[in-house]
Design an enzyme around this catalytic site. Sequence first.
Site, PDB file in Angstrom:
ATOM      1  N   LYS A   1     -48.811 -40.004  48.993  1.00 24.39           N
ATOM      2  CA  LYS A   1     -49.168 -39.584  47.646  1.00 24.39           C
ATOM      3  C   LYS A   1     -50.492 -40.230  47.224  1.00 24.39           C
ATOM      4  O   LYS A   1     -51.385 -39.567  46.695  1.00 24.39           O
ATOM      5  CB  LYS A   1     -48.053 -39.981  46.680  1.00 24.39           C
ATOM      6  CG  LYS A   1     -48.040 -39.198  45.397  1.00 24.39           C
ATOM      7  CD  LYS A   1     -46.832 -39.595  44.540  1.00 24.39           C
ATOM      8  CE  LYS A   1     -45.537 -39.035  45.126  1.00 24.39           C
ATOM      9  NZ  LYS A   1     -44.342 -39.645  44.516  1.00 24.39           N
TER      10      LYS A   1
ATOM     11  N   MET B   1     -36.531 -42.545  45.771  1.00 23.86           N
ATOM     12  CA  MET B   1     -36.803 -43.276  44.534  1.00 23.86           C
ATOM     13  C   MET B   1     -37.471 -42.335  43.554  1.00 23.86           C
ATOM     14  O   MET B   1     -38.308 -41.531  43.935  1.00 23.86           O
ATOM     15  CB  MET B   1     -37.712 -44.445  44.908  1.00 23.86           C
ATOM     16  CG  MET B   1     -38.747 -44.822  43.893  1.00 23.86           C
ATOM     17  SD  MET B   1     -38.191 -46.260  43.017  1.00 23.86           S
ATOM     18  CE  MET B   1     -39.244 -46.140  41.581  1.00 23.86           C
TER      19      MET B   1
END
Length: 892
Positions: free
Chosen positions: A26, A107
């Site tokens: 990311k 998460m």
Amino acid sequence: MTKWAYRFGDGSAEGGADMRNLLGGKGAGLAEMSNLGLPVPPGFTITTEACSYFYSHGKSYPSDLREQVERALGSLEHSVGAQFGDPDNPLLLSVRSGARVSMPGMMDTVLNLGLNDRVVEGLTRKSGDERFAYDSYRRFIQMYAQVVLGIENHFEELLENHKLDNGILLDTDLSAEDWRTIVTGFKDLVAQELGRPFPEDPQEQLWGAIGAVFGSWMNPRAVTYRRLHDIPADWGTAVNVQAMVFGNMGPDCATGVAFTRNPSTGTNEFYGEYLVNAQGEDVVAGIRTPQHLTIAGKEESKSDLPAMEEVMPEVLSELHRVRRRLEDHYRDMQDIEFTVQRGKLWMLQTRSGKRTAQAALKIAVSLVAEGLISREEAVGRIEPASLDQLLHPTLDPTAKTAVLAQGLPASPGAASGKVVFSAEEAESLAARGEAVILVRNETSPDDIHGMNAAKGILTTRGGMTSHAAVVARGMGRPCVAGAGDLRVDYATRTMTARNVVVAAGEVITIDGSSGEVMTGAVPTIQPELSGDFGTLMGWADAIRGMRVRANAETPTDVRMARGLGAEGIGLSRTEHMFFQADRIGAMRRVIMAEDETGRRLGLAELLPIQREDFAEIFRIMRGFPVTIRLLDPPLHEFLPKTEDEFAEMARLTGRDTEAIRHRAVVLHEVNPMLGHRGCRLGITYPEIYEMQAAAIFEAAALVTRETGASVAPEIMVPLIATRKEFDILKAIIDRVGREVMEREGVTVPYLVGTMIELPRAALRAGQIAQTAEFFSFGTNDLTQTVFGLSRDDAAAFVGAYQRLGIFEHDPFVTLDTDGVGEMIHIAVERGRRTRPDLKLGICGEHGGDPASIRFCQAVGLDYVSCSPYRVPIARLAAAQAALAGGEQDPTP
Ligand code: ADP
Ligand code: MG
Ligand code: MG
């Protein structure tokens, strides 16, 4: 000084796409998009190295991390023109995890971080929108409580109750006052659960979130996910801290996700969804029905909600430009996330998009046509194993299913049929045209005819390399193995799981790709092998150096293999032919015979049958090499096991049951895998190999005369340990060959070679190659004998060995290149030193495993041979191995 935090945003970044290991997927994507000048809210990435430090230093941070984060935050505040925690001009943050590879569900992200009772008032003033401010606040409390404080989700209940009490249906109809009340409720809930109030200090919130992201790397979910996907624990996760942009500020705001091409078909069309006045993962959360980006997408899915193309046409055209930019840059289909704040587009994520095998092919082939990638790159981009999805029928994804039990996905594809509990029943029902699923606790070589007749195979015991699994994969039959919750009762002909009883004759469906067993017939779809498949396989064939053959013996399988591109047969197991109903009788007469004369009588019956079998293989594989292995399994495998079968056999052979039982006792072996099998049968019963050799030469002569083209069989002797064994048997084969050729007046060019499946044969390869003209590595047995590990018993502990890291992979699935590989390497080297043109191949299960195929290329084999359905996988894997060059050094 180690740099722990890398800034991005405002048209530039300290990192980039090539820093994925350090910044996570990311973080690297956000940096790269910033570098490309795409609109990315500014922020910074805390590196995966900080995570590794955290774990190697008793969960503490590097001493200079705080200072570096403060500095990065300062420059973030500067570029946004707002202050974190400042009620007069607040900056809110998102804190997002991001490992090297995406780990979905590991998460969650925390959005709107930095809010408290004072800051929310500031946000109200600044935005002029109290409803928006409190909507953000309640989202923050809920996310932070769940992700960081570990509080169970009772927030939705509270929200729903509030809506019910006030007669409100949609979240969007809640007023600022409603959200205010809900926020108070949320905070009370947290205080109750936590025993202290919700943390108001923004700094405490920030470090709480950072700690939670690092902590999540070791949560049980993440650990399991990594184990399943072979992800090393020491990679760690990065933390992305980013300025918030708001999709929930009103009707000119939105949030959405998109694929730059259709991820299920691969068609070059923009494919995505969005929601007006929403934030974060509302689009995928299923609370509101998402809307399509394009009118075409909206029409195709028959939605009546307006498309973004209609509502925010300028934003959509900008998204289109971003889409093109990202595809041109990454030269691949991207999966993107974005948010629109008051009409302005912000990009929040880009990564290479997950896709079906069909889409992967179409995209790779299209990208070549568009000039974005080369043919080699296209070939390199397809995961060979994924081709399985294309070759087997699959469950109709729209169908409703009732799962009865879960087993191992042992052989891909889906199948429905009536439950049968014996191979005989399978065969007789199938002969009447019924689709059947053969259900056994486990299968044995005796069941092969039933497995072949069945549409699918289900066992309650055994692992991925159990007999059922290996044979089913070989036959291309879907198989679920080791469905342990299922209890089979042969006596009552029923099976039971989860209190559901299924009797013989009732219909079930098995999905060999997921391991699920379902009641009833679930509709399947037959995948189309599209033109893209052929195009890409053609490119792969042009690249690869190794040949690909198939392990097959029945005409159906041989034809299938040829159709899937096999360039010959690498292993034809003659014993499979003896198990079929019309020959097992003759075979049993051979075994029951007291002396050679008796045996020869039985063999004479088998000869014409074998000859026709071989002729059929030669016809189908015309122009390609065919390797035929002489009889390999111990003789008792052909003998009956039950009293009923003894009686039946007594009737057939005209002997009494006692004699048959006696013969079974005589032939019984304590350790049959290391017993009287392979060439040892040929040495003690030379007439068996003589008959088989005659059948091969006669078939070759027959087909040569039929077609005018010469047929070149490769005759393979199994389980050789010494050159002496080989020489004795080769002399017999040569003599039979001479006799047949003389009699038939046809020349048959042939080779005689051996399997290398015993360590001694590998070590003595130099001597054996003096007379053997080819080697084929039988890596199933070779693995078994190098490890001293019984393939049939390994399932009991291989799992534990993998968990403890003793085995990285199951050595029966992926070749153990260190040990078994060294043995192969020795045999190759010594064999070729004696005979430079020695033909070398592999015919174990590993011949269809991409990682093992890489090794075969590196060690210099001429071909790999695998089950028919794996042929395309092997063709592609061999091309990828060639592209990788000699990257893998085969020497230990
Ligand atoms: P995942 O890895 O699960 O996709 P993300 O970190 O991408 O998690 O966050 C999920 C969603 O949160 C994003 O798709 C986006 O909608 C929202 N989000 C993340 N960061 C921001 C931000 N800075 N501003 C607004 N929304 C954000
Ligand atoms: Mg998520
Ligand atoms: Mg995301």
